[in-house]
Design an enzyme around this catalytic site. Structure first.
Site, PDB file in Angstrom:
ATOM      1  N   GLY A 561       0.844  -1.207   0.000  1.00 42.01           N
ATOM      2  CA  GLY A 561       0.000   0.000   0.000  1.00 42.01           C
ATOM      3  C   GLY A 561       0.868   1.242   0.000  1.00 42.01           C
ATOM      4  N   GLU A 562       0.382   2.289   0.627  1.00 43.13           N
ATOM      5  CA  GLU A 562       1.060   3.594   0.743  1.00 43.13           C
ATOM      6  C   GLU A 562       1.176   4.333  -0.586  1.00 43.13           C
ATOM      7  OE1 GLU A 562       4.993   3.183   2.405  1.00 43.13           O
ATOM      8  OE2 GLU A 562       4.290   2.117   4.182  1.00 43.13           O
TER       9      GLU A 562
END
Ligand SMILES: Cc1cc2nc3c(=O)[nH]c(=O)nc-3n(C[C@H](O)[C@H](O)[C@H](O)COP(=O)(O)O)c2cc1C
Length: 595
Positions: A561-562
Site C-alpha cells: 500500500g502507501e
C-alpha cells in the site's frame, strides 16, 4: 419629487432616485479593474532606466495610503539603490534559492531551474516594506485580539504599491527567498521591526498577460467559483447563482476520452521508428493518455504527486489485523519524516508526497506535508452498524475531490493514490464484494500477513457486514457509508476529480481498486483517467481490476500500500507519453518502413 430623468445631482453626484453614490464614471472604474487584472509579478525584461524621484514618490505615497489596523500605519519603506548592497542581498537570496531547489522532487526541480525568482540586480530600485508590531501602543484598535493584523496592514501597503507601480508602467517583483534575520542585519533594521516584503522595481519592456508561474505550468489559476462560498464554507457558488453541488459538478465534468486524439496517437505509434506494436502495453497507455488529454501527443505526466489518504477503521475491533490501530498514526508520522517506503520510491521516481488525515483515530500535530481533513476519528465497526453516515461519506468524497483539484492547480499533471489504515484490507474486500458480487472467500486476502484463524475470522466478518447491510451497488455512496473507510471515499473523490480535470491518476493496490469501483459506479467514464499501477498480492485487487477493465503495469507481488506500487509504475506511464512525443517517425527520420 426627484425627476428620474434628471441624471445625477450635480452637487453630490448621487442618483436622485436611490440616493446612492453611483461610483466612478465607467471609464475610470474600468481603469481600476484594469490595473487589478494587469498587475503582474515581474521577474524578466527589466530595463536599466532609473525610476525618477517624482514617480517613485507617487508610488510610495500610494503605499502609505493603505488601510491599517487601528490606523496604526505599521509600515516603513527602505529604498535601496546601492549596487554593492544589492549584490550582498542577491547573494543571500541565491543561497536560499539553492537550498529550496535541493529539496524539490525531480520534475519540480527541473521546472524550478527554468524559473527566475528574483531580479535584485536587474532592477534599479529595491524597496523593503517592514512592519512595526508595536506602533500605536498597547491599545491599538483591532490588534488586541489578532496581533497579526499589524502584518496584514503592511501587506496591504505592498498591494497599493504594486498597483500604483503597474499604473506607472513599472514592473515589480516580490522576492521571499530570505532569512529574516540575515536581511534585517544587512538593512540595519531595529529588532522590533520585521521584514514583510522585498520588492524589485523598474521599467519593463512589457507586462505578461498571465502569471509567469501559470505560463511555465508551475501552478494554475483557480476559478473564482472555487473561492466563493454562500453563507457557509463548502456551499460554493457565485452571487446570483445556485450553490453548486460539488460532487455532482465533478461528475458532470467527466466526459469520455477524445476519440480523435486516440486515433491520432494510435496512428503515430504505427509510424514511429520501431516495429508496430513493439511497445506492447505502453502503446495502449500512450493512446489512453492522448484520449484523456484530448491531444496527441499528450502532455508529459509530470510533475506527479502521491496523496496518501490515512484513516482508521472500526472493524479493527473484530480482530482482523495483528497490528494495533496506533500504527496508522505512527506511520503517518513516518511518511511525514520521510522514512517510509513511499518516500523512498517517490524520491526515486521524482514525485512529491502529500499525506491526508481523512480519519485517523489519533489527533495529529499540524506539520508541513500533512493535510488535516479528518472527517471523524475513524469509522464505526461495520459489523455493528454502518461504518459512517451518508453525510460523512459525502464529506469524504468531496474532500478527495478538493485535494485532487488543489494538487492539479498546484501544477501536478499526474496524481497517484496512496493509503494508510490498519484494517483497511478488510473494508476493501467488503467493498469489492459489494460492487462486483464476488465471494468474500475469494476476495479476501491476508493483508499485512495473518494466520489461518485470523484469516477465517476476517472472511466471516466481511460476510457478516455484507449480510447486515445488503449493499446496493447502484447506490455507491450508500455502499461506501455501510462498509468503506474514509480513505476509500476520499480516494473515490480524488479519482473522480482527476477524471474531471482530465489528469491521469495511477492507482495503487487493493484499497485504490476498491475506491475506483466506487468512483466508476458514480461515473463510469472516470475509468478512462485510471492507470492500474500494479497488481497487489491481495486477491480482491485482481477482481477489482478485472471489473474495471484495467491492466496492471507492474506485478511484483507487492502488498504494502502507501502508493508504492503505483509509484513504481510512474516512470512507465511517463515513458509511454515521452515516446509518443519524442520518437521520430519513419518519414521524419528518413528510415525505411517494413515492406
Ligand atoms: C507573499 C509573496 C511572496 C512572493 N515571493 C516571490 C518570490 O520569492 N519570487 C518570485 O519570483 N515571486 C514571488 N512572489 C510572486 C508570486 O509568485 C506571484 O504573485 C504569483 O505567481 C501570481 O502572479 P502575478 O503576481 O503575476 O499575478 C511572491 C508573491 C507574494 C504575494
Amino acid at each position: 419629487m426627484a425627476d428620474p430623468l434628471a441624471g445625477p445631482d450635480p452637487l453630490t453626484g448621487r442618483d436622485p432616485l436611490t440616493g446612492r453614490d453611483p461610483g466612478y464614471p465607467a471609464e475610470q472604474r474600468d481603469a481600476v479593474y484594469r490595473v487589478i487584472a494587469e498587475r503582474r509579478d515581474v521577474r524578466r525584461g527589466f530595463r536599466p532606466d532609473p525610476v525618477p524621484a517624482d514617480v517613485l514618490g507617487r508610488v510610495l505615497a500610494a503605499a502609505h495610503q493603505a488601510p491599517s489596523v487601528g490606523f496604526s500605519q505599521p509600515w516603513d519603506f527602505i529604498v535601496i539603490t546601492d549596487r554593492a548592497r544589492r549584490e550582498r542581498i542577491a547573494a543571500l537570496a541565491s543561497r536560499h534559492r539553492d537550498e529550496f531547489a535541493a529539496d524539490l522532487p525531480g520534475a519540480r526541480a527541473r521546472a524550478f531551474d527554468a524559473l527566475k525568482v528574483e531580479s535584485i540586480l536587474d532592477t534599479p530600485v529595491n524597496i523593503v516594506v517592514s512592519c512595526d508590531r508595536t506602533r500605536g501602543g498597547r491599545h491599538t484598535l483591532g490588534r488586541h485580539v489578532q496581533p497579526q493584523t499589524a502584518e496584514f496592514s503592511s501587506v496591504l501597503a505592498v498591494a497599493n504599491l504594486w498597483l500604483a507601480a503597474r499604473a506607472e508602467g513599472l514592473g515589480l517583483g516580490w522576492v521571499s527567498f530570505f532569512d529574516q534575520r540575515e536581511l534585517a542585519a544587512e538593512l540595519g533594521l531595529p529588532a522590533h521591526l520585521e521584514v514583510i516584503a522585498y520588492l524589485c522595481l523598474g521599467y519593463v519592456t512589457e507586462f505578461a498577460p498571465e502569471p509567469e508561474l501559470a505560463t511555465a505550468g508551475w501552478a494554475r489559476r483557480r476559478p473564482v467559483s472555487w473561492a466563493v462560498h454562500a453563507e457557509e464554507f463548502g456551499r460554493r457558488g457565485l452571487p446570483g447563482e445556485e450553490p453548486v453541488d460539488p460532487l455532482a459538478d465533478v461528475i458532470a465534468a467527466i466526459a469520455p476520452p477524445d476519440a480523435v486524439a486516440m486515433t491520432a496517437a494510435a496512428e503515430r505509434q504505427d509510424r514511429m521508428t520501431k516495429p508496430r506494436g513493439s511497445l506492447g502495453v505502453l502503446e495502449e497507455v500512450s493512446v489512453r493518455l492522448a484520449g484523456l488529454a484530448g491531444s496527441c501527443p499528450p502532455p508529459l505526466p509530470e510533475p506527479a504527486c502521491v496523496a496518501v489518504f490515512a484513516a482508521d477503521h472500526g472493524v479493527h475491533a473484530q480482530g482482523v489485523s495483528p497490528w494495533p490501530q496506533e500504527v496508522t498514526a505512527q506511520m503517518v508520522a513516518n511518511f511525514l519524516a520521510g522514512g517510509a517506503v513511499v518516500n523512498a520510491f517517490a524520491a526515486q521516481a521524482g514525485a512529491e508526497v502529500t499525506v491526508v488525515d481523512i480519519g485517523v483515530a489519533a489527533p495529529l500535530e499540524p506539520v508541513p506535508g500533512l493535510l488535516p481533513r479528518k472527517i471523524a476519528p475513524g469509522t464505526a465497526d461495520f459489523t455493528a452498524g454502518p461504518a459512517m453516515t451518508r453525510d460523512q461519506a459525502m464529506a469524504a468524497l468531496i474532500t478527495g475531490t478538493e485535494i485532487a483539484r488543489d494538487l492539479v492547480a498546484a501544477g501536478n499533471r499526474c496524481l497517484i493514490t496512496g493509503d494508510m489504515g490498519i484494517a483497511n484490507t478488510t473494508a476493501s474486500a467488503a467493498l469489492i464484494c459489494a460492487f462486483t458480487g464476488a465471494d468474500p472467500a475469494e476476495a479476501t486476502g491476508r493483508g499485512t500477513g495473518i494466520d489461518a484463524v485470523t484469516y477465517a475470522r476476517k472472511i466471516e466478518v466481511i460476510c457478516r457486514g455484507l449480510s447486515r447491510h445488503q449493499p446496493d451497488p447502484a447506490d455507491p455512496v450508500g455502499v461506501l457509508a455501510a462498509l468503506g473507510g474514509f480513505e476509500h471515499a476520499g480516494l473515490a473523490g480524488f479519482i473522480l476529480c482527476a477524471a474531471a480535470l482530465r489528469t491521469p491518476v495511477i492507482l495503487d493496490g487493493v484499497i485504490a481498486g476498491a475506491a475506483a469501483l466506487a468512483a466508476a459506479a458514480l461515473a463510469p467514464d472516470a475509468v478512462a483517467a485510471c492507470f492500474a499501477g500494479h497488481r497487489s498480492a491481495e486477491p480482491g485487487h485482481a477482481i477489482a481490476l478485472d471489473h474495471l477493465g484495467l491492466r496492471p503495469l507492474v506485478d511484483l507481488g507487492l502488498r504494502l500500500g502507501e502508493g508504492t506500487g503505483a509509484l513504481l509504475a510512474l516512470p512507465l506511464v511517463q515513458s509511454a507519453a515521452r515516446a509518443l512525443r519524442d520518437v521520430a517517425t519513419f518519414d521524419s527520420a528518413g528510415v525505411s518502413d517494413k515492406q
